[in-house]
Design an enzyme around this catalytic site. Structure first.
Site, PDB file in Angstrom:
ATOM      1  N   SER A   4       0.776  -1.406   0.005  1.00 15.43           N
ATOM      2  CA  SER A   4       0.061  -0.126  -0.029  1.00 15.43           C
ATOM      3  C   SER A   4       0.898   1.231   0.044  1.00 15.43           C
ATOM      4  CB  SER A   4      -0.917   0.134   1.114  1.00 15.43           C
ATOM      5  OG  SER A   4      -1.889   0.995   1.065  1.00 15.43           O
ATOM      6  N   ASP A  19      -9.439  -4.717  -6.052  1.00 19.90           N
ATOM      7  CA  ASP A  19      -9.022  -3.617  -4.749  1.00 19.90           C
ATOM      8  C   ASP A  19     -10.016  -2.680  -4.690  1.00 19.90           C
ATOM      9  OD1 ASP A  19      -7.590  -2.015  -3.097  1.00 19.90           O
ATOM     10  OD2 ASP A  19      -5.690  -2.416  -3.859  1.00 19.90           O
ATOM     11  N   HIS A  65      -7.512  -5.262  -1.474  1.00 18.93           N
ATOM     12  CA  HIS A  65      -6.201  -4.565  -1.100  1.00 18.93           C
ATOM     13  C   HIS A  65      -5.439  -5.376  -0.107  1.00 18.93           C
ATOM     14  CE1 HIS A  65      -3.939  -1.001  -0.728  1.00 18.93           C
ATOM     15  NE2 HIS A  65      -4.050  -0.998   0.634  1.00 18.93           N
TER      16      HIS A  65
END
Length: 812
Positions: free
Chosen positions: A675, A748, A782
């Site tokens: 991330s 995601d 994610h």
């Protein structure tokens, strides 16, 4: 182990490296398996989780299932207005469940397995009754989410309801003012939803008025049509009902699209928030139009409290709130008294005002006007209730960069709030923690005052120069002084989970050390601890891993720290310098003093998450996990104004330290992250020459695609265009020469990190002739969930790092 041969729709692309090393061979687009050492990490049993009973006599111990197979992750879901829904189960999508349950006596530590559950149950949520006689569970079954009940004394479970729960926006059940009845949300009885009407070939139109307020941050899965709104309505509709422990059901009113429902402590009223059409196509469901009202025990309307339109305001300013009443709730210490906050500046921090928020109360039967409890100079963050003489409220004002905690006296309307303490943002050393709570007979949580009612008991991280040393302390209500009652001591990291008395002398802790996994203990003050659970390490090889807490200084004088792990059995004399994986995730601070504070503890047990960096220890890599990379805004400057320079300086200091102590081979250091960490990886490759290769998982590489702010950056793109441009590694792809592996979930749902981010970064590197690889994982969000996906990512990482780091670009 059986090799999975499922065809993967992921994109597995590679460019030949434009240096002397030979290109990587082509790889079939199928799921791959890493080496046996890494497979064992993925399939190792997960640590159990615990739920303490409110009377502190029993602890529920839940065994956790291993990583789910792709078929579980692949169960049909839809994402609408920020909500991901499992359509088969009428529930918020999830893949992690508990698969076993036992009850542990705090008195003797003996666990008893609960009988009566189905084989391999998928336990989602659990709640003890206030008297600790019952434990309510929700189980995902083939025909929906069902409510089960465990007789604690008999340790036997039974299905309480055959009707399915609706747990899209909540757990779907809660104890109702005692221990004999639950308030539940049911899937309404109705015909099956009709198949969607095929879309016509017509224009898609949306409109935004020029004089409207600025929109909030970039979002995902906003509604795109009236059909989307109808589908969302179908899944959000729930029938409220009461069900007693015998299974008798009483429906309350008609089904509706309830955003939230909470019973009053006496069980006579329901505080309900219902969604109103038309919905917004610009925000998530929690910002949709809604009406908040009080219902009676049968579901009939008693009084309306407030009606909100769609809240499409907000922009990047965290001090902006909705105008009018908000944050409705019940006083936990009163039978049926509402409270709420209301902005005195219409929610606009730019408007001059002496006070920003007011807190009001209104008691049943709601015939008297509201009573003002307090005016605050910031926004109400939270409030905890104790009695007519005691409530604790925290207020926050972003521009002031601190949180203030006040004592309120709810029974004295004219009593001014008393400041208890104020903590500056980032000041972990000065944070005294939060007050502990106790459970009343109706199940409500109230402040845990000492036996003489003269003090509160606080629990804190106990941060200091030696790292975190959790503690509990006594806060004297008369003079505002803290007295430490107990503190964790080396070589352990031990934190308090629950008090067993009112004076903070007996309590349950969770204790761990660098080589002992977490277990539960009972403590009698400073006396010897009595061990309750005896869980062994799921990764016994970690006992041969040496960890070191490193301390070093950045070029500008900022003290930094990091945790270094050495591979099992490492001997410096024989093994020499090692290949190293540096796993990064920077943080923003408003001062050098806050950035310099030590975080974490050298005595924490290193749980091996297969999605993190520690599995690489099994392959002979050293791991530098979470080196401090503070981005500091000092002397009035915003942190990100000097992001690139500070990031590079932090990385240079970390690399210099692991080279100085003789661990790292400076030619064989890789950098990785997930991330915001992946975003950092790309920036470090673009702006330094420290690393031989990089691994970026689910990152955002072009900040102009998140134009209304990101992380703690409050400015929009058009307010600070130079910052957005400088921080976007996409703009500097031509400076990236080290091989970069990009991995991303195709589904995601994080607004800042759509798959497009990795796709475009890959295209840029490809067009520039750089060595890169893009892996798209089907049905992954994610954070990757499926066993097949995680095994494949480990295979990709092992292959990439061995090729470009361990062996220096040579084929092995």
């Amino acid at each position: 182990m059986k090799i999975i041969r499922r065809v993967c729709v992921a994109i597995l692309l590679l460019l030949p490296r434009l240096i002397s090393a030979a290109p990587l061979p082509a790889v079939a687009a199928e799921y791959q398996l890493p080496g046996a050492e890494l497979q064992a990490i993925v399939d190792a049993p997960a640590a159990p989780t615990y739920l303490g009973g409110p009377l502190r006599r029993v602890v529920a111990q839940f065994g956790r299932a291993a990583m789910p197979d792709l078929k579980v992750v692949d169960e049909q879901t839809i994402s609408l207005a920020g909500v991901t829904i499992s359509t088969k189960f009428h529930a918020g999508a999830r893949t992690q469940f508990s698969n076993s349950l036992s009850l542990l006596s705090i008195a003797d530590g003996k666990p008893v397995a609960v009988r009566g559950l189905p084989p391999a149950p998928r336990i989602a949520d659990a709640r003890f009754s206030p008297d600790e006689q019952w434990l309510a569970l929700s189980l995902w079954e083939d025909d929906g989410v069902k409510l089960w009940l465990v007789d604690v004394k008999a340790a036997r479970a039974r299905r309480l309801l055959s009707l399915p729960l609706n747990s899209v926006l909540s757990t779907g059940f809660a104890w109702l003012a005692g221990s004999d009845t639950l308030l539940v949300s049911l899937v309404p009885a109705r015909p099956s939803r009709a198949e969607p009407t095929p879309r016509k070939n017509v224009p898609v139109m949306t409109e935004f008025l020029a004089n409207a307020a600025p929109q909030p941050r970039t979002g995902a899965d906003h509604l795109k049509s009236l059909q989307d709104a109808d589908v969302l309505d179908w899944y959000l509709a729930r029938q409220l009902a009461r069900v007693d422990v015998g299974g008798r059901v009483t429906k309350l009113g008609a089904p509706d699209r309830f955003l939230a429902v909470a019973a009053s402590p006496d069980g006579r009223y329901l505080l309900a928030s219902r969604l109103l059409r038309p919905y917004s196509d610009a925000v998530a469901v929690d910002r949709f139009p809604r009406v908040t009202e009080v219902l009676d025990r049968e579901g009939a309307r008693v009084i309306g409290l407030h009606e909100n339109g769609a809240w499409e305001r907000g922009g990047t300013d965290r001090d902006v709130v909705e105008a009018g009443p908000r944050q409705f709730g019940w006083r936990a210490d009163a039978p049926a008294t509402l409270y709420w906050a209301s902005a005195l500046d219409d929610g606009d921090p730019a408007r001059a005002a002496d006070y920003r928020d007011a807190v009001y109360m209104r008691a049943a039967p709601f015939r008297q006007p509201p009573v003002l409890l307090a005016r605050l100079k910031g926004r109400l963050a939270r409030i905890m209730w104790g009695s007519d003489d005691l409530a604790v409220a925290a207020e926050r004002w972003g521009r002031q960069r601190s949180t203030r905690t006040w004592r309120l006296r709810p029974g004295q309307a004219d009593a001014a709030p008393t400041l208890m303490f104020e903590v500056a943002d980032g000041d972990r050393y000065g944070d005294p923690g939060k007050p502990l709570q106790r459970t009343l007979a109706n199940g409500e949580q109230v402040l845990a005052t000492t036996g003489d009612d003269q003090a509160l008991v606080f629990s804190a991280d106990g941060a200091g120069p030696e790292g975190d040393q959790p503690l509990i302390s006594r806060y004297n209500l008369a003079d505002g002084r803290f007295t430490t009652l107990w503190r964790s001591r080396a070589p352990y990291y031990e934190k308090v989970l629950a008090l067993l008395d009112r004076d903070g002398r007996r309590f349950v802790t969770q204790r761990e050390s660098s080589n002992e996994p977490p277990n539960l203990y009972v403590r009698e003050g400073d006396g010897a601890a009595r061990q309750l659970t005896h869980h062994a390490s799921p990764a016994p090889w970690m006992s041969a891993v040496e960890s070191r807490q490193l301390a070093y200084v950045r070029a500008d004088g900022v003290p930094l720290s990091a945790k270094l792990y050495l591979p099992p059995g490492y001997r410096a004399e024989a093994d020499g310098r090692l290949p190293v994986l540096v796993w990064v995730y920077p943080q923003e601070f408003r001062s050098k003093s806050a950035a310099a504070q030590v975080q974490g503890s050298p005595y924490r047990y290193a749980a091996v998450d297969p999605r993190g960096p520690l599995p690489m220890l099994r392959l002979g890599y050293a791991v530098l996990d979470g080196p401090a990379m503070p981005i500091i805004g000092d002397a009035g400057a915003a942190p990100n104004d000097s992001y690139v320079g500070q990031l590079a300086a932090s990385a240079e200091a970390a690399v210099a330290e692991i080279v100085r102590i003789g661990v790292a081979d400076p030619r064989r250091i890789a950098v990785g992250g997930h991330s915001y960490g992946a975003f950092t990886v790309a920036n470090l490759l673009a702006h330094t020459k420290l690393f031989a290769a990089g691994v970026g998982l689910s990152g955002a590489y072009n900040r102009t695609l998140t134009p209304f702010g990101f992380q703690l950056e409050a400015r929009a793109l058009w307010q600070a265009p130079q910052v957005y441009q400088a921080m976007s590694p996409f703009n500097y792809a031509d400076q990236i020469n080290a091989p970069l592996l990009l991995v991303h979930g195709l589904d995601d749902s994080n607004p800042a990190t759509p798959y497009l981010q990795s796709e475009r970064m890959f295209s840029a590197l490809k067009g520039l002739g750089r060595t890169t690889r893009l892996v798209g994982l089907p049905r992954e969000d994610h954070l990757y969930r499926a066993r097949e996906s995680i095994l494949h990512v480990l295979w990709e990482e092992q292959r990439w790092l061995d090729r470009f780091v361990k062996h220096g670009g040579e084929e092995k």
